[in-house]
Write an enzyme that holds these catalytic residues in place. Structure first.
Site, PDB file in Angstrom:
ATOM      1  N   ARG A 104    -127.178  17.278  84.181  1.00  0.00           N
ATOM      2  CA  ARG A 104    -126.643  16.751  85.445  1.00  0.00           C
ATOM      3  C   ARG A 104    -126.303  17.960  86.299  1.00  0.00           C
ATOM      4  O   ARG A 104    -125.477  18.799  85.919  1.00  0.00           O
ATOM      5  CB  ARG A 104    -125.398  15.893  85.219  1.00  0.00           C
ATOM      6  CG  ARG A 104    -124.676  15.586  86.530  1.00  0.00           C
ATOM      7  CD  ARG A 104    -123.608  14.542  86.411  1.00  0.00           C
ATOM      8  NE  ARG A 104    -124.189  13.216  86.299  1.00  0.00           N
ATOM      9  CZ  ARG A 104    -123.530  12.088  86.538  1.00  0.00           C
ATOM     10  NH1 ARG A 104    -122.252  12.115  86.892  1.00  0.00           N
ATOM     11  NH2 ARG A 104    -124.118  10.905  86.401  1.00  0.00           N
ATOM     12  N   HIS A 131    -131.462   9.800  90.408  1.00  0.00           N
ATOM     13  CA  HIS A 131    -130.595   9.383  89.298  1.00  0.00           C
ATOM     14  C   HIS A 131    -131.355   8.327  88.479  1.00  0.00           C
ATOM     15  O   HIS A 131    -130.992   7.146  88.464  1.00  0.00           O
ATOM     16  CB  HIS A 131    -129.284   8.820  89.852  1.00  0.00           C
ATOM     17  CG  HIS A 131    -128.196   8.676  88.831  1.00  0.00           C
ATOM     18  ND1 HIS A 131    -128.324   9.103  87.518  1.00  0.00           N
ATOM     19  CD2 HIS A 131    -126.947   8.129  88.925  1.00  0.00           C
ATOM     20  CE1 HIS A 131    -127.203   8.830  86.859  1.00  0.00           C
ATOM     21  NE2 HIS A 131    -126.360   8.248  87.687  1.00  0.00           N
ATOM     22  N   GLN A 134    -129.666   5.854  85.753  1.00  0.00           N
ATOM     23  CA  GLN A 134    -128.902   4.734  86.305  1.00  0.00           C
ATOM     24  C   GLN A 134    -129.832   3.595  86.709  1.00  0.00           C
ATOM     25  O   GLN A 134    -129.543   2.424  86.454  1.00  0.00           O
ATOM     26  CB  GLN A 134    -128.081   5.203  87.511  1.00  0.00           C
ATOM     27  CG  GLN A 134    -127.269   4.091  88.137  1.00  0.00           C
ATOM     28  CD  GLN A 134    -126.168   3.577  87.215  1.00  0.00           C
ATOM     29  OE1 GLN A 134    -125.363   4.363  86.744  1.00  0.00           O
ATOM     30  NE2 GLN A 134    -126.126   2.280  86.954  1.00  0.00           N
ATOM     31  N   ASP A 219    -123.871   2.364  97.256  1.00  0.00           N
ATOM     32  CA  ASP A 219    -123.322   3.499  96.508  1.00  0.00           C
ATOM     33  C   ASP A 219    -122.326   4.197  97.442  1.00  0.00           C
ATOM     34  O   ASP A 219    -122.223   3.849  98.629  1.00  0.00           O
ATOM     35  CB  ASP A 219    -124.470   4.435  96.094  1.00  0.00           C
ATOM     36  CG  ASP A 219    -124.037   5.563  95.162  1.00  0.00           C
ATOM     37  OD1 ASP A 219    -122.911   5.494  94.617  1.00  0.00           O
ATOM     38  OD2 ASP A 219    -124.808   6.523  94.987  1.00  0.00           O
ATOM     39  N   CYS A 259    -123.669   1.698  91.286  1.00  0.00           N
ATOM     40  CA  CYS A 259    -123.756   2.503  90.054  1.00  0.00           C
ATOM     41  C   CYS A 259    -122.391   2.965  89.560  1.00  0.00           C
ATOM     42  O   CYS A 259    -122.258   3.334  88.395  1.00  0.00           O
ATOM     43  CB  CYS A 259    -124.676   3.691  90.276  1.00  0.00           C
ATOM     44  SG  CYS A 259    -124.053   4.891  91.464  1.00  0.00           S
ATOM     45  N   ARG A 287    -126.102   1.270  80.564  1.00  0.00           N
ATOM     46  CA  ARG A 287    -126.495   2.682  80.445  1.00  0.00           C
ATOM     47  C   ARG A 287    -126.722   3.020  78.972  1.00  0.00           C
ATOM     48  O   ARG A 287    -127.657   3.728  78.609  1.00  0.00           O
ATOM     49  CB  ARG A 287    -125.405   3.596  81.032  1.00  0.00           C
ATOM     50  CG  ARG A 287    -125.191   3.472  82.541  1.00  0.00           C
ATOM     51  CD  ARG A 287    -126.361   4.008  83.330  1.00  0.00           C
ATOM     52  NE  ARG A 287    -126.618   5.405  83.036  1.00  0.00           N
ATOM     53  CZ  ARG A 287    -126.018   6.437  83.635  1.00  0.00           C
ATOM     54  NH1 ARG A 287    -125.153   6.217  84.601  1.00  0.00           N
ATOM     55  NH2 ARG A 287    -126.324   7.684  83.312  1.00  0.00           N
TER      56      ARG A 287
HETATM   57  N1  NVA Z   1    -124.600   9.117  94.586  1.00  0.00           N
HETATM   58  C1  NVA Z   1    -123.531   9.374  93.648  1.00  0.00           C
HETATM   59  C2  NVA Z   1    -123.830   8.738  92.342  1.00  0.00           C
HETATM   60  C3  NVA Z   1    -122.746   8.924  91.303  1.00  0.00           C
HETATM   61  C4  NVA Z   1    -123.123   8.358  89.967  1.00  0.00           C
HETATM   62  C5  NVA Z   1    -123.349  10.873  93.488  1.00  0.00           C
HETATM   63  O1  NVA Z   1    -124.342  11.592  93.423  1.00  0.00           O
HETATM   64  O2  NVA Z   1    -122.206  11.325  93.460  1.00  0.00           O
HETATM   65  N1   CP Z   2    -123.040   6.008  87.484  1.00  0.00           N
HETATM   66  C1   CP Z   2    -122.819   7.190  86.900  1.00  0.00           C
HETATM   67  O1   CP Z   2    -123.730   7.985  86.681  1.00  0.00           O
HETATM   68  O2   CP Z   2    -121.520   7.424  86.556  1.00  0.00           O
HETATM   69  P1   CP Z   2    -120.882   8.794  86.070  1.00  0.00           P
HETATM   70  O3   CP Z   2    -120.861   9.721  87.253  1.00  0.00           O
HETATM   71  O4   CP Z   2    -119.496   8.407  85.627  1.00  0.00           O
HETATM   72  O5   CP Z   2    -121.696   9.368  84.952  1.00  0.00           O
END
Ligand code: NVA
Ligand code: CP
Length: 302
Positions: A104, A131, A134, A219, A259, A287
């Site tokens: 990540r 992502h 997800q 989101d 998500c 997930r």
């Molecule tokens: N779009 C959000 C998704 C979090 C799971 C981010 O990148 O922070």
């Molecule tokens: N939706 C998601 O990826 O959540 P986290 O940021 O908690 O991993």
């Protein structure tokens, strides 16, 4: 068997995604019946987190543990990555010790650089661009609640972010119609790919996107790494809030997805996210099952 990575949903074919979702459902049923097969015995997943996480970390760690394997958590601050060791060298080293690497991070290029030098599967656990883990869980959730998503109408309302980009890939691979509504200044970065897909339309009116939709998805307005822009974005995105009024334009059987984490009162009202049509907890729970199926696919190719 050739090495496979999962950096994008496009790394799988539509048929592979369908098979993976079917397997995820089977694994979920087995787990409910108390059956947790040793899918990952003696296997190790190295997990690099350069951003925060609750769901991604626990679902990957839980999937490995339940399958008899082990996940190792590496934050950038506590690993040598944070002190400047190149991603390529990290990939070569982790490939000697782990059976797969989950990452990540910020720039999508970082996971691509890691995948290029890794000799084990690399999984994208979220980048600024995509992502895919997800969206696998989201597709699984839709399948469970409403059956095949092919031919359905999906509305994306809000930021043209990593989730929106991944839904654009999903529409093409899974054959559903996607109507995107973002503020004009915040289109998805994969808008060009959207143009290729007859099933994707990009616009700026949430009402047009949501009308008769079978699924409405949103989101956060400021993703991780965009914290400085949160105030400005809150103003620009206000007309894109998913409210009960907006949901009333969707099909009567429409589902709502997010998500998570969510901000009630910003991108979605409490009324919508806490309504029975909201399947956000199933998305989060799925997930675990989707990623078990993904890990099995990448680690134990048949
Ligand atoms: N779009 C959000 C998704 C979090 C799971 C981010 O990148 O922070
Ligand atoms: N939706 C998601 O990826 O959540 P986290 O940021 O908690 O991993």
């Amino acid at each position: 068997m050739a090495l496979r990575h999962f950096l994008s949903l496009d790394d799988l074919s539509g048929d592979e995604i369908r098979a993976l979702l079917a397997r995820a459902l089977e694994l979920k049923r087995w787990r409910s019946a108390g059956r947790r097969p040793p899918l990952f015995q003696h296997k190790t997943l190295a997990m690099i987190f350069e951003k925060s996480s609750t769901r991604t970390r626990v679902s990957f760690e839980g999937a490995m543990a339940e399958g008899g394997g082990k996940a190792i958590f590496l934050s950038s601050q506590e690993s040598q990555l944070g002190r400047g060791e190149p991603p390529e060298d990290t990939a070569r080293v982790l490939s000697q010790m782990a059976d797969a690497i989950m990452v990540r991070t910020f720039a999508h290029e970082t996971v691509e650089r890691i995948a290029k030098c890794a000799s084990v599967p690399v999984i994208n656990g979220l980048t600024d661009t995509l992502h895919p883990c997800q969206v696998l869980a989201d597709l699984l959730t839709y399948l469970e609640h409403r059956g095949d998503i092919a031919g359905k109408r999906v509305a994306w309302v809000g930021d043209g972010n990593n989730m929106c980009n991944t839904f654009i890939s999903a529409a093409r691979l899974m054959n559903f119609e996607l109507r995107v509504a973002t503020p004009a200044a915040y289109p998805p970065s994969m808008a060009a790919q959207a143009g290729d897909a007859a099933r994707v339309t990009l616009g700026h009116d949430p009402k047009v996107a949501v009308r008769d939709a079978d699924l409405v998805v949103t989101d956060v307005w400021a993703s991780m790494g965009q914290e400085q822009e949160a105030d400005t974005r809150r103003e620009v995105f206000r007309p894109f809030q998913v409210s009960a009024e907006l949901m009333s334009l969707a099909a009567p059987t429409a589902l709502f997805m997010h998500c998570l984490p969510a901000h009630r009162g910003e991108e979605v009202t409490a009324e919508v996210i806490d309504h029975p049509a909201s399947v956000v907890w199933d998305e989060a729970g799925n997930r675990l099952h989707a990623q078990k199926a993904l890990l099995e696919f990448l680690l134990n190719p048949r």
